[in-house]
Write a protein that holds these residues in place. Structure first.
Motif, PDB file in Angstrom:
ATOM      1  N   ASN A   1      -1.763  94.802  91.514  1.00 32.21           N
ATOM      2  CA  ASN A   1      -2.172  96.919  91.782  1.00 32.21           C
ATOM      3  C   ASN A   1      -0.027  96.807  90.837  1.00 32.21           C
ATOM      4  O   ASN A   1      -0.566  97.903  91.112  1.00 32.21           O
TER       5      ASN A   1
ATOM      6  N   PRO B   1       1.618  98.469  88.401  1.00 32.93           N
ATOM      7  CA  PRO B   1       1.887  98.246  87.063  1.00 32.93           C
ATOM      8  C   PRO B   1       2.200  97.487  86.288  1.00 32.93           C
ATOM      9  O   PRO B   1       1.671  97.371  84.781  1.00 32.93           O
TER      10      PRO B   1
ATOM     11  N   LYS C   1       0.039  94.950  84.476  1.00 33.34           N
ATOM     12  CA  LYS C   1      -1.923  95.834  84.474  1.00 33.34           C
ATOM     13  C   LYS C   1      -2.644  95.133  83.441  1.00 33.34           C
ATOM     14  O   LYS C   1      -3.648  94.970  83.092  1.00 33.34           O
TER      15      LYS C   1
END
Length: 374
Positions: free
Chosen positions: A143, A145, A148
């Motif tokens: 999780n 970023p 991602k």
């Protein structure tokens, strides 16, 4: 009340206390004829014995995650809808690319002993006809970023027999051990997947397909694998997938990786075996033909003779007489690109037990990092 977890454990302790106090309180107060008094006192002693045995069983079961439910313990659970003949590839003539995605609802794991971050779902295997729970743990980076757009490698975790899908999280504490190591970069991030393997009543499937009985191979290597790919940022190529198991799960991990190099790149087997008949409840071990065909030594030898040694990396650990010889046998057969790493465990390390396997978790995932990528 669930067979596992704190509530039933506390309840069993409460019963034991009552069973111990009862004779002290009522021994001399039992009225009636002599035979009645004798029977009543014997029943009190029997109750104390049963409750003491129950407490010990619950402690052992909670520590080793042998049985998940009363159905598993009593052999009344039913996890098979159908077991049709799926052919040599275990797909039953279907192309997974043409099948709709298997999108699942996940919820936090129902047992707090599994630790933070473990989630679960109830999966109905569309190919295998097997139904069961699947536990999933995502690495710290999932999780983040910065990750991602990254797909992660996956390791399927298999317990021994009898054994619970919870064992790698509950007993071996794989997520707790690996979380900080992945966060620091000491171990590469992996998605950990623990599917139910105890799908038959009072029998070990041996992780094989047996038409009319069970399609355990397809459950693990097709349905569970595809479900993870459909629901998470998981790699879909063989180089992204591995298997790890201990005891009977080690046999399964090794066998499945060698049999399906188109699905898995690497496998770890701790204190396992090659001959499925070593597990007396193994269905594969009881069938003369399957006993040979599902032996990892036979699978590897047959592939070599066909001129197609699998691109499979194996890590086999065990003490002498408890997995070590199984590993050396495979290593002697290995031809490029097959590789086999054998790690001998000291005979005084603790035997065929959870603590021995638990201590190996960081090392085997460092090894996985050499072969698996997202």
């Amino acid at each position: 009340m669930s067979l596992t977890g704190t509530p039933f454990f506390l309840f069993s302790i409460l019963l034991l206390i009552v069973a111990v106090v009862l004779p002290f309180a009522l021994w001399g107060r039992v009225a009636g004829p002599r035979l009645v008094r004798i029977v009543a006192r014997l029943l009190m002693l029997l109750f104390a014995q049963i409750t003491a045995i129950t407490v010990v069983f619950v402690m052992v079961n909670n520590a080793n995650n042998l049985y998940d439910s009363w159905g598993d313990l009593l052999g009344t659970g039913n996890h098979i809808d159908q077991a049709r003949n799926l052919g040599a590839d275990g797909l039953g003539g279907k192309n997974l690319k043409d099948e709709p995605k298997v999108l699942q609802h996940f919820r936090p794991a129902d047992d707090p002993v599994l630790g933070a971050g473990v989630q679960m779902t109830d999966l109905k295997g569309q190919i295998s006809g097997v139904n069961g729970e699947v536990y999933v743990w995502l690495p710290p980076q999932y999780n983040d970023p910065a990750y991602k757009n990254k797909k992660f490698p996956v390791v399927e975790l298999l317990p021994g027999y009898p054994g619970s899908a919870k064992s790698w999280f509950g007993s071996l504490k794989a997520n707790e051990q690996l979380g900080s190591l992945m966060q620091s970069g000491a171990v590469k991030p992996f998605i950990l997947v623990a599917p139910r393997t105890n799908v038959l009543s009072n029998a070990d499937s041996g992780c094989v397909n047996i038409p009319g009985k069970v399609n355990a191979d397809s459950w693990l290597t097709v349905d569970v694998r595809q479900m993870v790919i459909d629901n998470f940022r998981a790699g879909d190529k063989p180089d992204s997938w591995g298997l790890a198991g201990y005891s009977a799960g080690a046999h399964c991990a090794t066998k499945l990786a060698l049999a399906h190099p188109d699905r898995y790149r690497a496998a770890v087997g701790m204190s396992g075996y090659n001959d499925p008949a070593i597990e007396r409840d193994s269905l594969a071990g009881k069938d003369p033909k399957l006993r040979v065909e599902t032996n990892p030594m036979h699978i590897l030898k047959a592939a070599n003779e066909a001129g197609k040694p699998p691109r499979t990396a194996l890590y086999i650990s065990g003490a002498s007489g408890d997995g070590y010889q199984a590993g050396t046998g495979l290593k002697e057969l290995a031809k490029n690109p097959t590789t086999v790493t054998v790690q001998q465990i000291s005979s005084g390390a603790g035997g065929h037990t959870v603590p021995v396997w638990k201590r190996q978790v960081p090392e085997i995932f460092r090894w996985f990092g050499l072969y698996l990528r997202g």
